[in-house]
Structures are given as structure tokens and as C-alpha cells.
Design a protein around this motif. Structure first.
Motif, PDB file in Angstrom:
ATOM      1  N   LYS A   1       0.831  -1.206   0.000  1.00  0.00           N
ATOM      2  CA  LYS A   1       0.000   0.000   0.000  1.00  0.00           C
ATOM      3  C   LYS A   1       0.866   1.257   0.000  1.00  0.00           C
ATOM      4  O   LYS A   1       1.788   1.391   0.786  1.00  0.00           O
ATOM      5  N   GLY A   2       0.554   2.145  -0.921  1.00  0.00           N
ATOM      6  CA  GLY A   2       1.254   3.417  -0.985  1.00  0.00           C
ATOM      7  C   GLY A   2       2.632   3.371  -1.605  1.00  0.00           C
ATOM      8  O   GLY A   2       3.350   4.377  -1.603  1.00  0.00           O
ATOM      9  N   GLN A   3       3.019   2.225  -2.167  1.00  0.00           N
ATOM     10  CA  GLN A   3       4.374   2.074  -2.685  1.00  0.00           C
ATOM     11  C   GLN A   3       4.522   2.474  -4.153  1.00  0.00           C
ATOM     12  O   GLN A   3       5.633   2.534  -4.655  1.00  0.00           O
ATOM     13  N   GLY A   4       3.432   2.707  -4.851  1.00  0.00           N
ATOM     14  CA  GLY A   4       3.525   3.013  -6.280  1.00  0.00           C
ATOM     15  C   GLY A   4       3.287   4.474  -6.593  1.00  0.00           C
ATOM     16  O   GLY A   4       2.933   5.283  -5.720  1.00  0.00           O
ATOM     17  N   ARG A   5       3.481   4.823  -7.851  1.00  0.00           N
ATOM     18  CA  ARG A   5       3.233   6.191  -8.297  1.00  0.00           C
ATOM     19  C   ARG A   5       1.749   6.535  -8.241  1.00  0.00           C
ATOM     20  O   ARG A   5       1.378   7.688  -8.035  1.00  0.00           O
ATOM     21  N   CYS A   6       0.900   5.537  -8.504  1.00  0.00           N
ATOM     22  CA  CYS A   6      -0.533   5.777  -8.515  1.00  0.00           C
ATOM     23  C   CYS A   6      -1.199   4.909  -7.464  1.00  0.00           C
ATOM     24  O   CYS A   6      -0.537   4.254  -6.654  1.00  0.00           O
ATOM     25  N   TYR A   7      -2.523   4.851  -7.498  1.00  0.00           N
ATOM     26  CA  TYR A   7      -3.289   4.173  -6.448  1.00  0.00           C
ATOM     27  C   TYR A   7      -3.491   2.688  -6.743  1.00  0.00           C
ATOM     28  O   TYR A   7      -3.994   1.958  -5.883  1.00  0.00           O
ATOM     29  N   LEU A   8      -3.097   2.201  -7.923  1.00  0.00           N
ATOM     30  CA  LEU A   8      -3.397   0.824  -8.312  1.00  0.00           C
ATOM     31  C   LEU A   8      -2.897  -0.184  -7.285  1.00  0.00           C
ATOM     32  O   LEU A   8      -3.614  -1.111  -6.898  1.00  0.00           O
ATOM     33  N   ILE A   9      -1.675  -0.036  -6.846  1.00  0.00           N
ATOM     34  CA  ILE A   9      -1.099  -1.004  -5.913  1.00  0.00           C
ATOM     35  C   ILE A   9      -1.815  -0.972  -4.560  1.00  0.00           C
ATOM     36  O   ILE A   9      -1.985  -2.000  -3.896  1.00  0.00           O
ATOM     37  N   THR A  10      -2.264   0.208  -4.154  1.00  0.00           N
ATOM     38  CA  THR A  10      -3.019   0.316  -2.911  1.00  0.00           C
ATOM     39  C   THR A  10      -4.393  -0.334  -3.052  1.00  0.00           C
ATOM     40  O   THR A  10      -4.885  -0.978  -2.120  1.00  0.00           O
ATOM     41  N   GLU A  11      -5.011  -0.166  -4.218  1.00  0.00           N
ATOM     42  CA  GLU A  11      -6.286  -0.833  -4.498  1.00  0.00           C
ATOM     43  C   GLU A  11      -6.152  -2.340  -4.293  1.00  0.00           C
ATOM     44  O   GLU A  11      -7.028  -2.987  -3.694  1.00  0.00           O
ATOM     45  N   GLU A  12      -5.072  -2.899  -4.816  1.00  0.00           N
ATOM     46  CA  GLU A  12      -4.836  -4.337  -4.694  1.00  0.00           C
ATOM     47  C   GLU A  12      -4.787  -4.753  -3.221  1.00  0.00           C
ATOM     48  O   GLU A  12      -5.430  -5.730  -2.809  1.00  0.00           O
ATOM     49  N   GLY A  13      -4.028  -4.023  -2.436  1.00  0.00           N
ATOM     50  CA  GLY A  13      -3.897  -4.365  -1.029  1.00  0.00           C
ATOM     51  C   GLY A  13      -5.202  -4.253  -0.269  1.00  0.00           C
ATOM     52  O   GLY A  13      -5.541  -5.112   0.557  1.00  0.00           O
ATOM     53  N   ILE A  14      -5.956  -3.195  -0.537  1.00  0.00           N
ATOM     54  CA  ILE A  14      -7.226  -2.982   0.161  1.00  0.00           C
ATOM     55  C   ILE A  14      -8.252  -4.040  -0.240  1.00  0.00           C
ATOM     56  O   ILE A  14      -8.886  -4.678   0.612  1.00  0.00           O
ATOM     57  N   ASP A  15      -8.439  -4.226  -1.535  1.00  0.00           N
ATOM     58  CA  ASP A  15      -9.484  -5.113  -2.039  1.00  0.00           C
ATOM     59  C   ASP A  15      -9.252  -6.560  -1.610  1.00  0.00           C
ATOM     60  O   ASP A  15     -10.126  -7.209  -1.029  1.00  0.00           O
ATOM     61  N   ILE A  16      -8.055  -7.069  -1.877  1.00  0.00           N
ATOM     62  CA  ILE A  16      -7.777  -8.478  -1.569  1.00  0.00           C
ATOM     63  C   ILE A  16      -7.664  -8.701  -0.063  1.00  0.00           C
ATOM     64  O   ILE A  16      -8.174  -9.687   0.481  1.00  0.00           O
ATOM     65  N   GLY A  17      -7.030  -7.779   0.646  1.00  0.00           N
ATOM     66  CA  GLY A  17      -6.930  -7.909   2.095  1.00  0.00           C
ATOM     67  C   GLY A  17      -8.291  -7.964   2.757  1.00  0.00           C
ATOM     68  O   GLY A  17      -8.498  -8.696   3.736  1.00  0.00           O
ATOM     69  N   SER A  18      -9.264  -7.208   2.215  1.00  0.00           N
ATOM     70  CA  SER A  18     -10.600  -7.180   2.816  1.00  0.00           C
ATOM     71  C   SER A  18     -11.329  -8.509   2.655  1.00  0.00           C
ATOM     72  O   SER A  18     -12.179  -8.856   3.485  1.00  0.00           O
ATOM     73  N   ILE A  19     -11.034  -9.256   1.604  1.00  0.00           N
ATOM     74  CA  ILE A  19     -11.650 -10.578   1.421  1.00  0.00           C
ATOM     75  C   ILE A  19     -11.210 -11.512   2.545  1.00  0.00           C
ATOM     76  O   ILE A  19     -12.018 -12.237   3.129  1.00  0.00           O
ATOM     77  N   PHE A  20      -9.925 -11.492   2.870  1.00  0.00           N
ATOM     78  CA  PHE A  20      -9.401 -12.341   3.936  1.00  0.00           C
ATOM     79  C   PHE A  20      -9.978 -11.933   5.296  1.00  0.00           C
ATOM     80  O   PHE A  20     -10.228 -12.781   6.150  1.00  0.00           O
ATOM     81  N   TYR A  21     -10.189 -10.628   5.476  1.00  0.00           N
ATOM     82  CA  TYR A  21     -10.728 -10.134   6.748  1.00  0.00           C
ATOM     83  C   TYR A  21     -12.208 -10.476   6.896  1.00  0.00           C
ATOM     84  O   TYR A  21     -12.659 -10.887   7.988  1.00  0.00           O
ATOM     85  N   ASN A  22     -12.985 -10.303   5.831  1.00  0.00           N
ATOM     86  CA  ASN A  22     -14.436 -10.468   5.915  1.00  0.00           C
ATOM     87  C   ASN A  22     -14.925 -11.895   5.685  1.00  0.00           C
ATOM     88  O   ASN A  22     -16.039 -12.237   6.093  1.00  0.00           O
ATOM     89  N   PHE A  23     -14.118 -12.719   5.037  1.00  0.00           N
ATOM     90  CA  PHE A  23     -14.554 -14.079   4.726  1.00  0.00           C
ATOM     91  C   PHE A  23     -13.501 -15.112   5.137  1.00  0.00           C
ATOM     92  O   PHE A  23     -13.027 -15.907   4.317  1.00  0.00           O
ATOM     93  N   PRO A  24     -13.123 -15.129   6.429  1.00  0.00           N
ATOM     94  CA  PRO A  24     -12.074 -16.063   6.872  1.00  0.00           C
ATOM     95  C   PRO A  24     -12.476 -17.528   6.702  1.00  0.00           C
ATOM     96  O   PRO A  24     -11.620 -18.373   6.424  1.00  0.00           O
ATOM     97  N   ASP A  25     -13.775 -17.842   6.878  1.00  0.00           N
ATOM     98  CA  ASP A  25     -14.217 -19.227   6.722  1.00  0.00           C
ATOM     99  C   ASP A  25     -13.989 -19.725   5.300  1.00  0.00           C
ATOM    100  O   ASP A  25     -13.643 -20.895   5.089  1.00  0.00           O
ATOM    101  N   GLU A  26     -14.180 -18.824   4.340  1.00  0.00           N
ATOM    102  CA  GLU A  26     -13.967 -19.213   2.948  1.00  0.00           C
ATOM    103  C   GLU A  26     -12.485 -19.470   2.677  1.00  0.00           C
ATOM    104  O   GLU A  26     -12.125 -20.376   1.912  1.00  0.00           O
ATOM    105  N   ILE A  27     -11.628 -18.704   3.316  1.00  0.00           N
ATOM    106  CA  ILE A  27     -10.185 -18.916   3.152  1.00  0.00           C
ATOM    107  C   ILE A  27      -9.788 -20.271   3.733  1.00  0.00           C
ATOM    108  O   ILE A  27      -9.018 -21.034   3.120  1.00  0.00           O
ATOM    109  N   VAL A  28     -10.312 -20.596   4.912  1.00  0.00           N
ATOM    110  CA  VAL A  28     -10.007 -21.887   5.541  1.00  0.00           C
ATOM    111  C   VAL A  28     -10.497 -23.034   4.656  1.00  0.00           C
ATOM    112  O   VAL A  28      -9.793 -24.039   4.472  1.00  0.00           O
TER     113      VAL A  28
END
Length: 479
Positions: free
Chosen positions: A399-426
Motif C-alpha cells: 500500500k502506498g508504494q507506487g506512483r498511482c493508487y493501483l497497488i493500494t487498491e490491490e492491497g485494500i481489495d484483496i486484504g478485505s476478502i481475507f478479513y471479511n470471509f475467513p471461513d472461505e479462506i479456511v
């Protein structure tokens, strides 16, 4: 067009306030637009001082409809105040309309252009007058052939009739407008990358800290607004800031056009007051999920955190969406019911961002690649706990490592799946994906209003590969 807010009773007995789409039929000629009061707002604006126009937009608290929600009046005032360019010469200020619309799940800007290109043109003329720009440009993807043809015809009509170009409406003001074309690149929608493309360069964002208001198109002070934002301007000027602020919320006045796709009975384009609950959009307007299924997750494009079913009561305004925490994005909402694999949906978005990463920032190209590969392993049933921890670590560190927001989008979007749907990850760790349903990337090509059907670019990944776009899978223990 004007009366700008039309109250119409839908099939659900709810009053629908609409500013930009008061009528279903498209305006096909300038005469159609003039018959509905078109260009009266420009006439009124030309009778005001430029700063009075800006103050009205600022007082209306109009926020950008392209994703960030930045106050439009503040941006206009910033450009207006610039008297010199970056080299100290007299400034030749620029206005750029962002018509790229490359985010999956969004179609509103193209829909607006097809319905009524004249409001966009009028809004741009008002903005040009207010900021004192030397030129105005609509930048649009060259693959949007129908929208380009509509804009070309409308611009020619308006120029011939004296609503743009030399001596606009007999005022003595020169307000030119032109089209610029860009590639089918997600990053074309990034303000600084768009300016690079108009200058004849690749769609690569400029370095952080280079703000268009300070150093924009050809080094000049530049305002970049999107189609919906500029199309809203004439309505505010004609009816006033107080009228506009009576719609929506204090934080987010006015309406927004929402693109609703996915697992709902009535996908479509819906203009609603900001502050309308997401649940209302999905159930009252979209008809909800199939009778034997339930909504499980909603994605606000690949830009924001996924929204789980227990947060569907959240109002659709900038402040409320931040609190849950997610975001309005550009108003595109993709709904998935309990027959869909949420990890698979996330993999689609991750693969899209990894493909579209321009490669200027190593942390972005390799980070999105590592996360995408980890999600692939989860889907295949070959992931380990180390895979999961590596994905989560990447989501935090990139997050915040690129020139634009794309890399931060990746971190937010995918990280939120793991946070909100832990049973699905298991479940994926133990068995891999248990749902065979295919999920297409919701990158929209067109919308058939008659059948309420979105046409998606189903060949996107294959075509990207054929064009030489690659995902960088760096050497990692995930492989």
C-alpha cells in the motif's frame, strides 16, 4: 432537460429523484436539447463573473464522481488562481474531461454520453469560462466507437450553433473543445497518466507529488474532472447551490448514477440521491438476488474493500462508505450471491490489476503478481498457511508504494476478502474451491436497456495476453 429534478414513481412506490437522467429517451440532436432548456445555464454563467460561478459550485459542495470525491469548486479555484505555468510564463490553463471509464463494474459515463452529450459539453463550457482555460479536451478510449461518434456529432452541432469555440453565445469568449483518444488501459483513467497520453506518451502515471493543478497538460495548470461531474454543473448553475444541497446528504449532496451488475434480478443503471442505502439499490431497484439465494458480498469495483452482507444498510455517500470501511468508487457495484466463490471474484480483480500495472514501479508489478499467484494456488487447492500469510503481508506492505493508487487498491481489495470471509479462506486451504460456477470479469462493453443485460469483455484476459501484457510472477515460495 430542465426541470432538472423529476420525481417519478417507480414500480416500488418510491419517489426517485433524478437530475442527469430525467427521461429515458436519449437526446439525439441539439434541437432536442435546446427544446428542453439546454444552454440556459451557460447563458446564465456568462452573465456572472468567473469567480461567482466557481463560488456557486463550491457552495453546492459538488464532489467529483470519478472515485476520489474531491470537492470540484476547490479544484476549479486552484486552477483559476494560477497565473503562471511551471516555467514562470503566463499560464495557458487546461480543462480535461476524463472519459476513459476502465474500471470493472462501471458504465455510467458512457451511458451519460449516449443519453445526453450536450449537458457534458455545456458543463465543460461553464468550467472553461470559470477557470479561464485556453483549451478543453475530452479524453476517451479509442475503442468506444459509438460514444466517440456521438460526441463528434454533438461537438460539431454546438460549434456551428455558437455554443463553443469563437465568440460563444455572442459573449466574446473563446471556449474551444476537442477530443483526444487513448488506449484500452485501466491507467488511462488515472489523471496524470491521461495527461501523458494526450501529450502523445504511454499511459504511465507521473511521479507522486506532480499535481495537475500545479503541473498538468503540457506543463500548464490543469483541471481534470470526469463526465458525470461536469454533466452535473449546468443543473447547479441554473437552479442554484441551495437546490442541489437539498438532495442527498450534507456530506455528499446531489445524485449519483450507479451501475448495478452481478447476481440481481434487474441489473441496470440507476440514478439515486446520495445517501440512499446500498440495500435499497440492490433490493428495491435491482430486485435482489434469486428467490432461493442470498446476497453474500458486494464489490465497489476493484478499488475498495469488499462489502459483506451485514453492511448492506450502509448509505451510499462518501462519509458513510468510508466508515465501514469501503468507498463509493465510481458508482459501480457488483453483487455476488452465495453460489459465487468470493475468492474467485477477488482473483479476477487481482489478475486485472496485475495485468494493468504499467511496470514503472517494481513493488506494484511484482506485488500484484505475487498476490495473484497466491490466490490462484488457493483456488487450485495447493495453498498452504504460508501462502495465506504471504498474501496478507503483501497486502499490507504494498500500500502506498507506487506512483498511482493501483497497488493500494490491490492491497485494500484483496486484504478485505481475507478479513471479511475467513471461513472461505479456511475452506480453500483444506479443499480448494468447492464452487464450479464461472465468474466473468465484469469489464463492461455495453448495456442493452431493453433486456437489462450488460455485455462483458469476456475475452479481456486472452486478448491482453495476445497483446503482450503479462503478469509478473516473481520467484517466490508461493510457486
Amino acid at each position: 432537460m430542465y426541470n432538472p429534478v423529476e420525481l417519478s414513481w417507480g414500480s416500488f412506490g418510491m419517489a426517485e429523484q433524478r437530475i442527469l437522467l430525467p427521461n429515458n429517451e436519449p437526446l439525439k440532436t441539439l434541437d432536442d436539447y435546446l427544446a428542453r432548456g439546454g444552454f440556459q445555464a451557460l447563458k446564465k454563467a456568462l452573465g456572472m463573473s468567473p469567480m461567482a460561478v466557481i463560488d456557486e459550485i463550491r457552495r453546492a459542495s459538488l464532489r467529483g464522481r470519478g472515485g476520489a470525491g474531491f470537492p470540484t469548486g476547490i479544484k476549479w479555484a486552484g486552477v483559476r488562481a494560477k497565473q503562471f505555468d511551471s516555467l514562470g510564463a503566463p499560464a495557458k490553463k487546461q480543462l480535461v474531461c476524463n472519459g476513459s471509464e476502465g474500471e470493472p463494474g462501471t458504465y455510467k459515463d458512457r451511458f451519460l454520453i449516449k443519453k445526453n452529450p450536450y449537458t457534458l459539453i455545456e458543463g465543460m463550457m461553464i468550467a472553461s469560462y470559470a477557470m479561464g482555460t485556453s483549451n478543453a479536451t475530452i479524453c476517451i478510449k479509442e475503442i468506444f466507437k459509438n460514444e466517440i461518434a456521438i460526441l463528434q456529432r454533438a461537438i460539431a452541432e454546438c460549434k456551428t450553433a455558437g455554443y463553443l469555440g469563437e465568440n460563444v453565445m455572442g459573449s466574446g469568449h473563446f471556449l474551444p473543445l476537442e477530443l483526444a483518444f487513448g488506449p484500452d488501459s485501466y491507467l488511462l483513467g488515472e489523471d496524470r497518466a491521461m495527461l501523458e497520453v494526450i501529450e502523445g506518451k504511454p499511459a504511465w502515471p507521473r511521479a507522486k507529488g506532480i499535481i495537475p493543478v500545479e503541473y498538468g497538460l503540457f506543463g500548464q495548470p490543469t483541471c481534470v474532472n470526469n463526465v458525470e461531474t461536469l454533466s452535473t454543473v449546468p443543473h447547479i448553475i441554473l437552479r442554484g447551490a441551495d437546490w442541489f444541497k437539498s438532495i442527498g446528504t450534507a456530506d455528499s449532496p446531489g445524485t449519483m448514477i450507479f451501475t448495478l451488475t452481478g447476481d440481481v434480478n434487474r441489473p441496470g443503471m440507476y440514478e439515486l440521491p446520495l445517501g440512499t442505502p446500498l440495500k435499497t439499490l440492490i433490493e428495491e431497484y435491482g430486485g435482489g438476488a434469486s428467490i432461493d439465494r442470498q446476497v453474500r458480498a458486494v464489490f465497489s469495483g476493484p478499488t475498495n474493500a469488499v462489502i459483506p452482507a451485514n453492511k448492506l444498510d450502509t448509505p451510499l455517500d462518501f462519509a458513510s462508505m468510508r466508515k465501514i470501511p469501503s468507498g463509493l468508487g465510481s458508482g459501480g457495484f457488483i453483487v455476488y450471491d452465495n453460489s459465487a466463490c468470493i475468492v474467485k471474484a477477488g482473483l479476477n480483480f487481482s489478475r486485472f490489476l496485475a495485468t494493468e500495472s504499467c511496470g514503472q514501479c517494481t513493488s506494484c508489478k511484482t506485488g500484484t503478481g505475487r498476490i495473484t499467484r497466491g490466490l490462484e494456488l488457493l483456488e487450485e487447492g495447493r495453498a498452504t498457511e504460508e501462502t495465506v500469510f504471504s498474501i496478507l503481508e503483501d497486502c499490507q506492505h504494498i500500500k502506498g508504494q507506487g506512483r498511482c493508487y493501483l497497488i493500494t487498491e490491490e492491497g485494500i481489495d484483496i486484504g478485505s476478502i481475507f478479513y471479511n470471509f475467513p471461513d472461505e479462506i479456511v475452506e480453500h486451504l483444506e479443499f480448494g474451491c468447492m464452487k464450479e460456477r464461472h465468474l466473468v470479469l465484469p469489464k463492461i462493453k455495453d448495456f442493452d436497456e431493453a433486456t437489462r443485460t450488460f455485455i462483458f469483455d469476456e475475452a479481456y484476459f486472452e486478448r491482453s495476453f495476445a497483446e503482450g501484457k503479462r503478469i509478473n510472477y516473481p520467484g517466490t515460495s508461493l510457486a
